[in-house]
Design an enzyme around this catalytic site. Structure first.
Site, PDB file in Angstrom:
ATOM      1  N   ASP A  53     -71.581  98.384  32.622  1.00 47.84           N
ATOM      2  CA  ASP A  53     -70.422  99.350  32.250  1.00 47.84           C
ATOM      3  C   ASP A  53     -70.280  99.633  31.154  1.00 47.84           C
ATOM      4  O   ASP A  53     -70.631  98.572  30.138  1.00 47.84           O
ATOM      5  CB  ASP A  53     -68.580  98.151  32.368  1.00 47.84           C
ATOM      6  CG  ASP A  53     -67.753  98.714  32.018  1.00 47.84           C
ATOM      7  OD1 ASP A  53     -67.899  99.780  31.402  1.00 47.84           O
ATOM      8  OD2 ASP A  53     -66.730  98.221  32.263  1.00 47.84           O
ATOM      9  N   TYR A  65     -64.850  92.627  31.207  1.00 47.17           N
ATOM     10  CA  TYR A  65     -63.787  93.273  31.592  1.00 47.17           C
ATOM     11  C   TYR A  65     -64.156  94.675  31.740  1.00 47.17           C
ATOM     12  O   TYR A  65     -65.035  95.249  30.917  1.00 47.17           O
ATOM     13  CB  TYR A  65     -62.367  92.839  29.807  1.00 47.17           C
ATOM     14  CG  TYR A  65     -61.771  94.320  30.372  1.00 47.17           C
ATOM     15  CD1 TYR A  65     -60.427  93.222  31.212  1.00 47.17           C
ATOM     16  CD2 TYR A  65     -61.537  95.768  30.097  1.00 47.17           C
ATOM     17  CE1 TYR A  65     -59.526  94.008  30.794  1.00 47.17           C
ATOM     18  CE2 TYR A  65     -60.433  96.408  29.265  1.00 47.17           C
ATOM     19  CZ  TYR A  65     -59.367  95.575  30.406  1.00 47.17           C
ATOM     20  OH  TYR A  65     -58.340  96.343  31.025  1.00 47.17           O
ATOM     21  N   LYS A  78     -63.487 105.219  25.906  1.00 40.93           N
ATOM     22  CA  LYS A  78     -63.024 105.327  24.996  1.00 40.93           C
ATOM     23  C   LYS A  78     -63.643 106.199  24.187  1.00 40.93           C
ATOM     24  O   LYS A  78     -63.800 107.573  24.170  1.00 40.93           O
ATOM     25  CB  LYS A  78     -63.776 104.204  24.347  1.00 40.93           C
ATOM     26  CG  LYS A  78     -63.071 103.004  25.150  1.00 40.93           C
ATOM     27  CD  LYS A  78     -62.951 101.191  24.372  1.00 40.93           C
ATOM     28  CE  LYS A  78     -62.239 100.542  25.672  1.00 40.93           C
ATOM     29  NZ  LYS A  78     -62.796  99.971  26.423  1.00 40.93           N
TER      30      LYS A  78
HETATM   31  C1  LIG Z   1     -61.641  99.573  27.386  1.00 42.48           C
HETATM   32  C2  LIG Z   1     -62.376  98.880  28.801  1.00 42.48           C
HETATM   33  C3  LIG Z   1     -62.305  99.332  29.945  1.00 42.48           C
HETATM   34  C4  LIG Z   1     -61.404  99.956  30.447  1.00 42.48           C
HETATM   35  O1  LIG Z   1     -60.488  99.913  30.600  1.00 42.48           O
HETATM   36  P1  LIG Z   1     -59.471 100.197  31.482  1.00 42.48           P
HETATM   37  O2  LIG Z   1     -58.651  99.408  31.859  1.00 42.48           O
HETATM   38  O3  LIG Z   1     -60.035 101.894  31.579  1.00 42.48           O
HETATM   39  O4  LIG Z   1     -58.332 100.725  29.706  1.00 42.48           O
HETATM   40  C5  LIG Z   1     -63.584  99.090  30.836  1.00 42.48           C
HETATM   41  N1  LIG Z   1     -64.285  98.749  31.144  1.00 42.48           N
HETATM   42  C6  LIG Z   1     -64.866  97.902  29.225  1.00 42.48           C
HETATM   43  C7  LIG Z   1     -66.173  97.039  29.174  1.00 42.48           C
HETATM   44  C8  LIG Z   1     -63.756  97.953  28.217  1.00 42.48           C
HETATM   45  O5  LIG Z   1     -64.031  97.634  27.259  1.00 42.48           O
END
Ligand SMILES: *Cc1c(COP(=O)(O)O)cnc(C)c1O
Length: 293
Positions: free
Chosen positions: A99, A4, A132
């Site tokens: 990421d 993600y 975060k």
């Molecule tokens: C929470 C998260 C995001 C951030 O996504 P947003 O759309 O900014 O909330 C990006 N990459 C990872 C791995 C995450 O866990």
């Protein structure tokens, strides 16, 4: 697959927890012409990455990967995986974007990158992303990279980047203070707190004969109702996910608010003192019974 990277159209292809929990194939509203600019390969499969580069290498701008995946449950990256991705990308003249939004400043002072360097698998990413922890609970995200890449951003370069909340002073102040307070003692505490929760979780579920595995990346960990640790998204999806709902609610009834999906990671914090950890310990046996039932 299962990584993600935030709410960005081109990256909502096969994107982990939110879509996994809701059993969505991707998301509505993203034009096919955008989605098809992302090629998705199984996590942990370097041969699949090499195949995609052999076929399409000239068209590929970058590989993006979670430093350690934690949005399809936690998956422990195979040893040297990120450094191999760096080699594949760089050999083809592409970038590696790592990421660290979830792992950065959490699993190690230098994030998952730092943990892998310590383990002997150093590599040089071109872009690192943070969120975060970096905001200390306030809305903040950050990115960094090589000078060559960062100079592409406006005003020095042609890539426009701005936003209503960019550089928000309150968030930046909270983030800086958090990083200042994140001393080695805090990281030691996080590791010890994770050790304890993992040990209690294992013994509660094993005591009820519930097949499960716990994958761990530093103090970050995830539960899967699957005997073997999943290595990718397809394996993660074969677990007895239905056990999580009664497990979650039994914990909540006892005042312990877990992440609300089996595909979400568990975090411990500096605020998890002995008393808080004891409440978790005490709540686990009833939750394990609920999961077994
Ligand atoms: C929470 C998260 C995001 C951030 O996504 P947003 O759309 O900014 O909330 C990006 N990459 C990872 C791995 C995450 O866990």
């Amino acid at each position: 697959d299962g990584n993600y990277h935030g709410h960005s159209d081109g990256l909502l292809a096969a994107a982990g927890s939110g879509v996994a929990t809701l059993a969505l194939p991707g998301t509505a509203g993203v034009p096919a012409s955008v989605a098809e600019t992302t090629l998705v390969v199984p996590y942990g499969d370097l041969d699949a990455v090499r195949e995609v580069f052999a076929a399409r290498g000239d068209d590929i701008a970058a590989i993006i990967v979670e430093a350690a995946p934690a949005n399809m449950g936690v998956i422990e990256p195979p040893a040297g995986f990120n450094s191999a991705l760096a080699d594949i990308a760089h050999d083809a003249g592409a970038l590696l974007i790592v990421d660290e939004v979830l792992t950065g400043f959490r699993v190690h002072p230098a994030g998952e990158w730092g943990r892998q360097v310590d383990a002997g698998f150093g590599y040089t990413p071109d872009i690192l992303t943070y969120g975060k922890v970096v905001g200390g609970g306030m809305p903040l995200a950050a990115l960094g990279g090589s000078r060559e890449v960062m100079e592409q951003l406006a005003p020095t370069g042609p890539v426009y980047q701005a936003g209503t909340l960019s550089g928000n002073p309150l968030s930046v102040a909270a983030g800086l203070k958090t990083l200042e307070l994140a001393t080695p003692a805090v990281y030691e505490h996080l590791d010890a707190a994770a050790d304890r929760v993992i040990a209690d979780l294992t013994s509660a579920l094993s005591g009820e004969g519930v097949a499960h595995s716990i994958s761990r990346v530093g103090s970050l960990f995830g539960l899967a109702f699957l005997a073997d640790k999943p290595g990718d998204y397809q394996q993660a999806k074969t677990q007895d996910a239905h056990r999580f709902t009664p497990f979650f609610h039994a914990m909540l009834e006892q005042g312990v608010n877990l992440p609300p999906s089996v595909y979400e990671a568990w975090f411990v914090t500096a605020a998890h003192d002995d008393e808080a950890l004891s409440r978790i310990t005490d709540a686990l046996p009833a939750a394990a019974r609920a999961a077994a039932a």
